[in-house]
Design a protein around this motif. Structure first.
Motif, PDB file in Angstrom:
ATOM      1  N   MET A   1       0.789  -1.182  -0.011  1.00 25.37           N
ATOM      2  CA  MET A   1      -0.189  -0.101  -0.016  1.00 25.37           C
ATOM      3  C   MET A   1       0.932   1.378   0.006  1.00 25.37           C
ATOM      4  O   MET A   1       0.464   2.142  -0.677  1.00 25.37           O
ATOM      5  CB  MET A   1      -0.808   0.020   1.193  1.00 25.37           C
ATOM      6  N   ASN A   2       1.847   1.268   0.775  1.00 21.79           N
ATOM      7  CA  ASN A   2       2.799   2.424   0.695  1.00 21.79           C
ATOM      8  C   ASN A   2       3.266   2.739  -0.763  1.00 21.79           C
ATOM      9  O   ASN A   2       3.521   4.104  -0.996  1.00 21.79           O
ATOM     10  CB  ASN A   2       4.015   2.203   1.788  1.00 21.79           C
ATOM     11  N   GLU A   3       3.696   1.859  -1.475  1.00 18.35           N
ATOM     12  CA  GLU A   3       4.028   2.143  -2.807  1.00 18.35           C
ATOM     13  C   GLU A   3       2.916   2.950  -3.695  1.00 18.35           C
ATOM     14  O   GLU A   3       3.384   3.801  -4.312  1.00 18.35           O
ATOM     15  CB  GLU A   3       4.567   0.777  -3.488  1.00 18.35           C
ATOM     16  N   ALA A   4       1.959   2.551  -3.339  1.00 21.13           N
ATOM     17  CA  ALA A   4       0.789   2.892  -4.312  1.00 21.13           C
ATOM     18  C   ALA A   4       0.525   4.472  -3.686  1.00 21.13           C
ATOM     19  O   ALA A   4       0.199   5.283  -4.452  1.00 21.13           O
ATOM     20  CB  ALA A   4      -0.496   2.274  -3.922  1.00 21.13           C
ATOM     21  N   LEU A   5       0.536   4.750  -2.488  1.00 22.36           N
ATOM     22  CA  LEU A   5       0.507   6.133  -1.885  1.00 22.36           C
ATOM     23  C   LEU A   5       1.544   6.747  -2.300  1.00 22.36           C
ATOM     24  O   LEU A   5       1.203   8.232  -2.637  1.00 22.36           O
ATOM     25  CB  LEU A   5       0.386   6.019  -0.349  1.00 22.36           C
ATOM     26  N   TRP A   6       2.687   6.394  -2.371  1.00 21.51           N
ATOM     27  CA  TRP A   6       3.949   7.277  -2.899  1.00 21.51           C
ATOM     28  C   TRP A   6       3.649   7.424  -4.284  1.00 21.51           C
ATOM     29  O   TRP A   6       3.860   8.562  -4.624  1.00 21.51           O
ATOM     30  CB  TRP A   6       4.954   6.321  -2.674  1.00 21.51           C
ATOM     31  N   ALA A   7       3.267   6.466  -5.159  1.00 22.64           N
ATOM     32  CA  ALA A   7       3.246   6.742  -6.609  1.00 22.64           C
ATOM     33  C   ALA A   7       2.034   7.792  -6.870  1.00 22.64           C
ATOM     34  O   ALA A   7       2.202   8.788  -7.621  1.00 22.64           O
ATOM     35  CB  ALA A   7       2.808   5.485  -7.336  1.00 22.64           C
ATOM     36  N   LEU A   8       0.902   7.684  -6.186  1.00 24.05           N
ATOM     37  CA  LEU A   8      -0.211   8.500  -6.156  1.00 24.05           C
ATOM     38  C   LEU A   8       0.267  10.000  -5.816  1.00 24.05           C
ATOM     39  O   LEU A   8       0.090  10.994  -6.435  1.00 24.05           O
ATOM     40  CB  LEU A   8      -1.216   8.158  -5.527  1.00 24.05           C
ATOM     41  N   GLY A   9       1.080   9.958  -4.720  1.00 21.81           N
ATOM     42  CA  GLY A   9       1.571  11.486  -4.127  1.00 21.81           C
ATOM     43  C   GLY A   9       2.379  12.047  -5.100  1.00 21.81           C
ATOM     44  O   GLY A   9       2.280  13.287  -5.236  1.00 21.81           O
ATOM     45  N   ARG A  10       3.384  11.097  -5.628  1.00 24.80           N
ATOM     46  CA  ARG A  10       4.223  11.678  -6.566  1.00 24.80           C
ATOM     47  C   ARG A  10       3.411  12.332  -7.823  1.00 24.80           C
ATOM     48  O   ARG A  10       3.928  13.364  -8.108  1.00 24.80           O
ATOM     49  CB  ARG A  10       5.336  10.614  -6.763  1.00 24.80           C
TER      50      ARG A  10
END
Length: 185
Positions: A1-10
């Protein structure tokens, strides 16, 4: 989930910067009183406002998703008070400062009828500070800052805004009142 949040945030950060760039360009064009692709001035103003609101929505998503990302290490205070962040406090602080300036601009735009045009215009000049601060935040804190595509993107945004600002400050720039007077005679 962290990678998805990071990618969306980016991604939402990059889209927000692109939309704020378009908003600045439209704001300068609107101030000139010139049409955009045969759109009358009031339509340019409407598109400018809607692009700015869309940029603000993407910025909100950027903030919320990065708050949920453990890598970003954001605290609630980091959204309001600049330069207190745990990771890259200077670059994060620039982002916080840009958000604070953007909030002042949005609030005064929404309250324009209540606070008056003079206050609105005075605060709206902060856009010329908010945009480069946001750009610097993305360069210093962005994960993709060293990537060729991002360098090209940041350069394109910078050239566009600097060109528009140069035009805005030049003798060739005619404020909208002068354009109307010129058309009436």
């Amino acid at each position: 989930m962290n990678e998805a949040l990071w990618a969306l945030g980016r991604g939402t950060g990059v889209v927000s910067l692109a939309l704020f760039t378009v908003s600045v360009l439209l704001g300068i064009l609107n101030r000139s009183g010139r049409p955009l692709f045969a759109l009358p001035r009031f339509s340019v103003a409407l598109v400018h406002r809607n692009v700015a609101l869309l940029a603000t929505a993407f910025l909100a998503i950027h903030l919320v998703t990065l708050f949920g990302d453990s890598y970003a290490q954001l605290r609630l205070v980091d959204f309001v008070v600049p330069f207190l962040g745990a990771a890259k406090p200077f670059w994060l602080g620039l982002g916080t400062l840009a958000v604070d300036l953007m909030l002042a601009i949005v609030v005064t735009a929404l309250l324009r009828g209540v606070i008056g045009v003079r206050v609105f215009k005075a605060v709206h000049w902060l856009t010329y500070l908010m945009w480069p601060v946001a750009l610097l935040h993305s360069i210093g804190n962005g994960t993709d800052a060293g990537q060729a595509w991002f360098i090209a993107f940041a350069a394109t945004c910078s050239i566009a805004v600097l060109s528009a600002l140069g035009w805005r400050l030049s003798r060739g720039f005619v404020e909208y009142q002068n354009v109307r007077i010129g058309k009436a005679s």
